[in-house]
Every structure is written in structure tokens, then in C-alpha cells.
Design a protein around this motif. Structure first.
Motif, short mmCIF file in Angstrom:
data_model
loop_
_atom_site.label_atom_id
_atom_site.label_comp_id
_atom_site.label_asym_id
_atom_site.label_seq_id
_atom_site.Cartn_x
_atom_site.Cartn_y
_atom_site.Cartn_z
N THR A 95 0.80 -1.22 0.00
CA THR A 95 0.00 0.00 0.00
C THR A 95 0.84 1.27 0.00
OG1 THR A 95 -0.15 -0.14 2.41
CG2 THR A 95 -1.96 -1.12 1.13
N ASP A 96 2.13 1.14 0.32
CA ASP A 96 3.00 2.31 0.26
C ASP A 96 3.50 2.58 -1.16
OD1 ASP A 96 4.79 0.24 -0.14
OD2 ASP A 96 6.09 0.74 1.56
N ASN A 97 3.12 1.73 -2.11
CA ASN A 97 3.48 1.87 -3.53
C ASN A 97 4.97 1.74 -3.79
OD1 ASN A 97 0.83 2.22 -4.44
ND2 ASN A 97 0.90 4.43 -4.10
N LYS A 98 5.71 1.10 -2.87
CA LYS A 98 7.15 0.95 -3.10
C LYS A 98 7.73 -0.34 -2.54
CE LYS A 98 8.38 3.76 0.98
NZ LYS A 98 9.06 4.99 1.45
N THR A 99 6.96 -1.07 -1.75
CA THR A 99 7.48 -2.29 -1.13
C THR A 99 6.93 -3.51 -1.85
OG1 THR A 99 7.60 -1.21 1.02
CG2 THR A 99 7.66 -3.62 0.99
#
Length: 500
Positions: free
Chosen positions: A280-284
């Protein structure tokens, strides 16, 4: 049941698969013979990247010929770029422009193989269109940061979202920070296709056609599908895959596959629940439990239980070199409504599968997930006239004529009857149960299996490599390979964050 049954059906060699409807397959346009209306000029598409229809020179800062605000409609990212669709698109524009004086649509259509690059160039030059579409989820990914959130316009215009299935109303909340970047328009629900002749031969009941129905007294879930698929998998001697004498090295009929799923583990594992490779953090990077469960199930189905074909078998003559269900040697296929294009081989070849049906997608842990393909229209953030552009977009998204031209299953129930009649006419000897795909629209995969991740193109290549590996190689450790994929994706995501 340990069945002894007949061998493989005859099939058409040198198969020519017809172009798949809408988002499933897009080809370059060929020369158009449409006459040029006053609003635009028609250009012949050639081997060089050229637009199929270019708008007549017009000052977008001035009112259009009907006195309305000029709104540019860019076609070519998905459906709409094939010659047989040009006339319907132009007719829609002409009718719309003459029906009112608030908005003037200027139509431009580009070859699908160059449309994305042309749009990127236009955006960079500050000369972007207002509306893009029809376009699917993967096409939206390319321009996600450029797309306008439609929520305020939907609210202010009183655009009726309640007419759509609840599962579709938030489907296009795919933009940055959950922005709504499209409205329901053209859908391609997935469900289970089955070859009735193979069920009859095995003396097995047909799979359920209503949500909640059981199969032979058991819940219709992925375990039941596996058991059924094994009974429908047959070797050259007529033994099914539940028989002690089954010869896995000489299979002539398979029980199940998810055909034309773009070598995507996200697509395959969607039967076990929707998931994404990005948190949901768009990077993990992440690997969901549904992904692990689904890919283990498929891997076992290929190499242990043998009811799913491996890559070499899929590409063999027995399975029509990739069009598995059309071959007559695949009993069940989880795929989309657009597959109505391709059950029959191209003429003059005769159909092999003469009687087929549709069934409910099996559940997993009590939940059905039927992955969805869908096309929509979007607005770019750079539009100078968002209200006028959305007015045009809303009319585009309500056009039965355009839906018919695109061969799409309408999201709007009021427009579905005409589509059903068209497909029914293709298969006059088959009784199609439209309640099945209508029911599956209520269970889309959210997040969608084609939804955005950082550097989508590189990420997709990485997960396709994983998929190809297990389909071609026996003995793959799925958990270890998924862990390795997660590490690879994290590197891609990190690089995208740095470069962005």
C-alpha cells in the motif's frame, strides 16, 4: 471414478486464431475506405506510423463549428483502432456534435502500436488531448500520473453510478491516491467455460451455473475443481488422472487451464484471491498468501496431478498450438467473455467444440474472485475544460453503438441485451447462459491483476519469467522462486523510485 474413454479429437492444423476482441488483442489498423465527413479527414494507414483518422485543423481555444467547446478524443491505446470500428466512432462524433452546442468533439485515431508514444509526445509538448479511450487497465498504467480524478465530476454532474453492479463502481479507483480515473463502460468478465461433450462422455454432471450451488454434494471450490479436472484428464489408453494406470507421459485430454492469461501469476492466482506485487506504500514488493497458494495449486496441477498442461503441451497440435479450448481437448477453461471470438477456428475450418457452456468460477476459502478485464474513458489532468470533457466522456460511456463496435460486454445492464443477441447469433446451436457472466461481474479482482506497480513493463517481464519457468520446468520450488521474484521486484521498484 477411474474412467476409460476415447482418445483425442481431430483438430485443424495450422490454426489461424482470429483477432481477439478489444483489450485482448489489438492490431495495427489497415486502410480504411470510410468516406471523410466534414468534421475530420481520413488518412490511409500505411507501414509507417501514421494516424488512422486525424482531426481537421482546428483552434482548440476557439469554439468548434457547432459553437461548443472543442474537446479532443484520442483513440488507439486499446480498442477502437481497427478499421471496422472507425465508422461507428465517426458516426458517434457526428451525431453528438449535431445534437447539442455545448461541446464539439474532435476525433483522432492512431495505430495501436504507436498510439502510446504519440500520446507521450503530445503530453510532453503541452499539446495533450482531453479524453483518451477506450483503454484498459494496462494502458492506464502508462499515464497514471497524468489522469484526472473523476470523483468530483461524477458528483457534480450527477452521473449515475448506481446502475452498475456494486463490484464495478469502484473498479477504476486505480489512480494515484485512489483517484477514480474511469467509469464503467466495456467489461470482459471471466468465468468457467466447459466442453459439454467431454462431460457427457465422462458421465459427469455439468458444473454449477449459480452462485452457491454445490457440485455433487460438495462446495464448488478450488478443491472440487481439482477433483473434477482430474476425472476429465485422460491418457491415450482412456485412463483418467484418478486411475492407478494413468500414463502422465501420454495425456491426450486435460481437465483445466486458465488460457491466454498473459503468463501472469497475478492472473492465475486471482482464483485464490486478488493481490498485488506492491504494498500500500506503492514501493514495497510483496508476495501475498493468495499468490503462494494459487501458484502452488497450479504447479501441482501441471506436474503432480497432471490435469493442467505444461508449456510444451499447450503449444502442441493436441491443444491447437495455444488455443487450448478450441482444440476440443481441454474440458474446462477459466477465461473471459472476449473468448467468444475464438471458440471456432477461422473459416473454412469446421468447429471442433460444438456444444459448450458457462459455469460459475469456483470459490476459495468461501470467496469467489473472477478476474476482470475492462475498458474505460479517462480525462487528462491538463484538460482546460474538465466539465465539458466529462460531459462528452459520459455520453461516450453510455453509447450502445460504440459498445457494439468494440464487441464488449456492457457494464450498463440496460445495454446488455443487444450484445447478448450478437453473440448468440454466432453460436446458434449453443444455449448460452448469460446469467453466469452477469453474476461474475459482482466478483472482480480488486486490486486488479493488471493494476499499476512501479516500472510496470520491467516488473511484468520479471513475473512472466517466473511463470514461464514453472510451466516449462518440473520440480520448481514455488516458495523459493516467489521469494526470488520478490527480491527482483524490490530492485525494480527501488530503481523506479530513484529515477522518478
Amino acid at each position: 471414478m477411474h474412467g476409460i474413454r476415447s482418445g483425442p479429437r481431430s483438430l485443424f492444423s495450422g490454426l489461424a486464431i482470429v483477432a481477439m476482441v478489444a483489450t485482448a488483442c489489438n492490431s495495427s489498423v489497415s486502410p480504411s475506405s470510410s468516406s471523410a465527413p466534414a468534421a475530420s479527414t481520413v488518412a490511409v494507414a500505411s507501414a509507417t506510423p501514421a494516424p488512422a483518422i486525424t482531426p481537421a485543423p482546428i483552434d482548440t481555444d476557439q469554439p468548434g463549428p457547432n459553437g461548443g467547446v472543442v474537446i479532443r478524443w484520442f483513440v488507439g491505446l486499446g480498442a477502437g483502432g481497427q478499421p471496422q470500428q472507425f465508422a461507428a466512432e465517426q458516426a458517434f462524433v457526428d451525431k453528438y456534435n449535431s445534437s447539442q452546442k455545448d461541446v464539439y468533439i474532435s476525433l483522432e485515431i492512431y495505430n495501436n502500436n504507436v498510439a502510446a508514444n504519440i500520446l507521450k509526445t503530445q503530453i510532453a509538448a503541452g499539446n495533450a488531448p482531453d479524453i483518451i479511450g477506450p483503454v484498459g487497465v494496462e494502458g492506464l498504467n502508462l499515464f497514471r500520473d497524468q489522469l484526472l480524478d473523476l470523483k468530483p465530476l461524477i458528483a457534480s454532474s450527477a452521473f449515475d453510478m448506481t446502475k452498475f453492479d456494486p463490484g464495478l463502481r469502484t473498479f477504476f479507483d486505480l489512480g494515484e491516491n485512489g483517484a477514480t480515473i474511469g467509469v464503467p463502460f466495456a467489461t470482459y468478465p471471466s468465468f468457467l467455460w466447459y466442453n459439454k461433450a467431454l462431460f457427457d462422455e465422462a458421465k459427469l454432471p455439468l458444473p454449477p451455473t449459480k452462485v452457491g450451488e454445490q457440485y455433487q454434494g460438495k462446495t464448488w471450490d478450488m478443491a472440487a475443481l481439482r477433483e473434477l479436472a482430474m476425472k476429465l484428464t485422460v491418457d491415450k489408453n482412456g485412463n483418467d488422472a484418478t486411475s492407478p494406470g494413468f500414463d502422465a507421459s501420454n495425456i491426450v485430454q486435460w481437465g483445466f487451464d486458465m488460457q491466454w492469461a498473459d503468463n501472469s501469476p497475478l492472473a492465475e492466482s486471482s482464483l485464490f484471491g486478488a493481490s498485488s506485487f506492491v504494498g500500500t506504500d506503492n514501493k514495497t514488493a510483496q508476495i501475498s498468501d493468495a499468490m503462494r497458494a494459487g501458484e502452488k495449486w497450479f504447479n501441482d496441477g501441471v506436474w503432480k496431478d497432471h490435469f493442467i498442461p505444461n508449456a510444451n503441451q499447450i503449444n502442441s497440435d493436441l491443444l491447437a498450438k495455444g488455443n487450448e479450448f478450441q482444440s476440443g481437448n481441454l474440458a474446462m477453461d477459466e477465461t473471459h467473455s472476449w473468448y467468444s471470438c475464438c471458440v471456432n477456428p477461422a473459416p473454412p475450418a469446421k468447429p471442433i467444440v460444438k456444444d459448450f457452456g458457462w459455469a460459475i468460477t469456483p470459490s476459495y476459502n468461501g470467496k469467489i474472485t473472477a478476474k476482470l478485464h475492462a475498458d474505460t474513458f479517462s480525462l487528462l489532468k491538463s484538460t482546460k475544460h474538465p466539465d465539458a470533457a466529462f460531459k462528452a466522456l459520459a455520453t461516450l460511456a453510455s453509447s450502445g453503438e460504440l459498445l457494439a463496435a468494440y464487441g464488449a460486454f456492457p457494464a450498463d445492464p440496460a445495454l446488455q441485451g443487444a450484445f447478448f443477441d450478437t453473440v448468440n447469433a454466432q453460436y446458434p446451436n449453443v444455449k448460452l447462459n448469460w446469467d453466469v457472466p452477469k453474476a461474475m461481474l459482482a466478483y472482480p479482482d480488486v486490486p486488479n491483476h493488471q493494476a499499476w506497480v512501479p516500472d510496470y513493463a520491467k516488473s511484468k517481464a520479471a513475473w512472466q519469467k517466473f511463470q514461464n519457468n514453472y510451466r516449462t520446468t518440473s520440480g520448481v520450488d514455488i516458495d523459493a522462486q516467489l521469494d526470488a521474484l520478490k527480491q527482483t521486484l524490490q530492485g525494480i521498484f527501488d530503481a523506479a523510485s530513484t529515477s522518478g
